[in-house]
Design a protein around this motif. Structure first.
Motif, short mmCIF file in Angstrom:
data_model
loop_
_atom_site.label_atom_id
_atom_site.label_comp_id
_atom_site.label_asym_id
_atom_site.label_seq_id
_atom_site.Cartn_x
_atom_site.Cartn_y
_atom_site.Cartn_z
N LEU A 98 -2.99 -37.27 58.02
CA LEU A 98 -2.76 -38.27 59.05
C LEU A 98 -2.95 -39.67 58.50
CD1 LEU A 98 -2.35 -39.13 62.01
CD2 LEU A 98 -4.80 -38.81 62.37
N GLN A 99 -3.97 -39.86 57.69
CA GLN A 99 -4.21 -41.17 57.09
C GLN A 99 -3.02 -41.61 56.24
OE1 GLN A 99 -7.11 -41.33 53.96
NE2 GLN A 99 -7.81 -43.37 54.55
N ALA A 100 -2.46 -40.68 55.46
CA ALA A 100 -1.29 -41.02 54.64
C ALA A 100 -0.10 -41.42 55.51
CB ALA A 100 -0.93 -39.83 53.75
N VAL A 101 0.11 -40.67 56.63
CA VAL A 101 1.22 -41.00 57.53
C VAL A 101 1.00 -42.36 58.17
CG1 VAL A 101 2.36 -40.32 59.67
CG2 VAL A 101 1.82 -38.60 57.96
N LEU A 102 -0.23 -42.62 58.64
CA LEU A 102 -0.53 -43.91 59.28
C LEU A 102 -0.31 -45.07 58.32
CD1 LEU A 102 -3.72 -42.93 61.29
CD2 LEU A 102 -1.48 -43.45 62.23
N ARG A 103 -0.75 -44.90 57.08
CA ARG A 103 -0.56 -45.96 56.10
C ARG A 103 0.91 -46.20 55.82
NH1 ARG A 103 -5.41 -44.53 51.76
NH2 ARG A 103 -7.12 -45.51 52.95
N ALA A 104 1.68 -45.10 55.71
CA ALA A 104 3.11 -45.26 55.46
C ALA A 104 3.80 -45.96 56.63
CB ALA A 104 3.74 -43.89 55.21
N GLU A 105 3.44 -45.56 57.87
CA GLU A 105 4.05 -46.19 59.03
C GLU A 105 3.62 -47.66 59.14
OE1 GLU A 105 3.23 -43.93 62.50
OE2 GLU A 105 4.59 -42.29 61.95
#
Length: 358
Positions: free
Chosen positions: A200-207
């Motif tokens: 989730l952290q990786a997705v949030l950072r990418a978004e």
């Protein structure tokens, strides 16, 4: 002489920008400014959520470290218990063997005593010249019997004590095994949570990075038009102004009082439509239109950066994916005895649409 020429050049450079600003419709500038605010607010919120996910990951990793240390201590205790059980089992086996030998000797002694228990010994069994020796042997055997019986009883008592201790050790070990299993399950749960939070952290950072890039593009666009950039903090507006592209309201997809509202297990609003026309809650672009298992015909509208409107429970759909729809435009019809549901989502999270519904 140079100063007037420089001023003239700067004026000539500024003229196209001013002309573009004058030619650009006010609505277009407002739309760009609204999208800029939305993207900047979205980037900030995603960064905050990524930071919160990082804090949760740190907490989970700390709990995992504590759990591993505790499990290691339990492993040492369990290993000691197992060694103790092996020792008790060996002692019990040795006692059983000694008891068996003692009982064999006692059996032979009792058999001999039974044969010599008649008085006087029958001459057919004992010769006359051996009678004295036989009596003496009987006296000795009678004297030895109590000692052998006491020895055998002592062995029985020791065997019973070892068996009792062994049962207690087995119960303690069972409790430890249960604890180990429960903590193993907890460790697996924490590891799974950590993996999900990391993803989730990786997705949030990418978004968040995508939203920041969109913010820079919009800022450059506004600057090229000579339009003012909304100041920092302009995105913290009342709830009715936080919809994308400056929207301040939504249109209810179905007329009438909803049968269910957001909350208490519901992620949106529902209406008993009974074949009624279903309308678009806002202007947007159709991201999906078609059947979904368990949801009937579904229409998903892209309302702007991070925002989606999901209308489900339709019996027929009159729009196609990729089409632009206007606010209140017909999307299709509900089933004759069905229920139509509307969900407002921001970054795939359900949002209560109540502040914006007319």
């Amino acid at each position: 002489m140079r100063a007037p020429v420089l001023i003239l050049c700067l004026s000539l450079i500024a003229l196209p920008v001013a002309a573009i600003a004058r030619q650009t419709p006010t609505g277009e500038v407002k739309r760009l400014q609204a999208e800029f605010r939305d993207e900047r607010a979205r980037a900030l919120r995603l960064r905050q959520e990524a930071a919160e996910a990082a804090r949760e990951i740190a907490t989970l990793e700390r709990q995992l470290s504590e759990l591993r240390a505790t499990v290691g201590q339990d492993d040492a205790v369990i290993a000691g218990q197992r060694a103790r059980l092996r020792e008790l089992s060996a002692r019990e086996a040795a006692l059983v063997a000694r008891l068996s030998r003692a009982r064999g000797r006692q059996g032979r002694l009792l058999s001999a005593l039974q044969m010599m228990s008649r008085r006087p010994p029958p001459p057919l069994l004992i010769p006359a010249d051996k009678a004295v020796d036989t009596v003496r042997a009987a006296i000795l055997m009678r004297a030895m019997a109590p000692a052998l019986q006491d020895q055998a009883q002592g062995l029985v008592d020791r065997q019973a004590e070892v068996a009792r201790v062994r049962r207690l050790s087995a119960l303690n070990s069972e409790r430890l095994f249960t604890t180990e299993s429960a903590r193993g399950d907890r460790r697996a749960e924490l590891e799974a949570l950590t993996a999900r939070r990391t993803a989730l952290q990786a997705v949030l950072r990418a978004e968040a990075a995508g939203a920041e890039r969109a913010t820079r593009v919009l800022e450059a666009r506004l600057q090229s038009l000579g339009a003012p950039i909304p100041p920092v903090g302009a995105e913290t507006e009342p709830a009715a102004a936080r919809l994308p592209a400056g929207r301040s309201q939504l249109t209810a997809p179905v007329e009438g009082v909803p049968s269910r509202r957001f909350g208490q297990g519901s992620t949106g609003w529902s209406w008993r439509a009974d074949g009624a026309e279903v309308r678009a809650p806002a202007a947007g672009r159709v991201a999906f239109a078609g059947p979904l298992s368990g949801w009937g015909q579904v229409v998903i509208l892209d309302l702007g950066p991070g925002w989606r409107a999901v209308i489900s429970g339709l019996d027929e759909v009159s729009v196609e994916a990729g089409a632009a729809v206007s606010d209140g435009q017909s999307l299709g019809r509900a089933g004759e005895e069905g229920e139509t549901a509307f969900e407002l989502r921001r970054d795939e999270r359900p949002i209560d649409p109540a502040p914006w519904l007319r």
